[in-house]
Design a protein around this motif. Sequence first.
Motif: not given
Length: 267
Positions: A39-45, A107-111, A132-135
């Motif tokens: 499985f790949d890791v995307a550019r944004s992580g 939003f909730y987890l990151g905050s 969007a979350a990873a960025r």
Amino acid sequence: MRARIPAKLETVLLCPVRDCHLALVREERRLFCARGHSFDVARSGYINLLQPQDRRSKQPGDTAAAVAGRRRLHDRGITAPLLRSIAELARPQATDVVLDAGCGDGFYLGSLAGGAGFDAHGVDISVAAIDAAARRYPECEWVVANADRFVPYAHQSFSLVLSITARMNPSEFRRVLRDDGRLLVAIPAPGDLMELRGKGRDRFARTVEAFAGAFTLVDRHRADTIADLDEAGVQDVLHSIYRPLRQRPAGAMRVTFSLDLLLFRPA
Ligand SMILES: [Zn+2]
């Protein structure tokens, strides 16, 4: 001499291939299991564990437009009171290892992770949402996967599981949660967005019933906030929901956001 237990145990991802579920080992831009599934890791992580059978549509889960609309609402601070209520009930600590199942744009987890400094893992089926979350929150781990089917983590990986207006998978939530862990479930309350779609059903009893057996309800709280939205804000709410609307609103509106928060412990 006995080996010392590391202060922070690494959370192990499992191979999502049906009937495999072996541990995944990470290389620089790739994860693989002992059977050779990779499985790949995307550019944004983020890590993409979506399986072909999970892609019923070409773009499962939230669309980019829905993700962008929801993020603009978060960025305007409209959902900040809901976030505070979630934090007050879940009481995340720096020592927690947290899964947000159906995390959307993060939003909730990151905050919460930004505030408490815990080890954070978010899963969603939408590539647009996870990208969007990873960025936005690169310090958390973000995974695209179908958690309805299988939550791709080893048994008892987490001390706290969050399910915030997302699909619920009680048996999998229990499997990945430690015996002394806690589960916070947020569901739309009857008044949520009632100006746009009328009064909704009360889902409280049905939700407690869905978790009965594996979990016991230990606390609950209704989180409400009322926002004066301009026309663009109303459009963002419309982008973020998929229910048919009673009427097409024009212009600015006062809109209620209301969640029922349920805190469970393993039974
Ligand atoms: Zn495998």
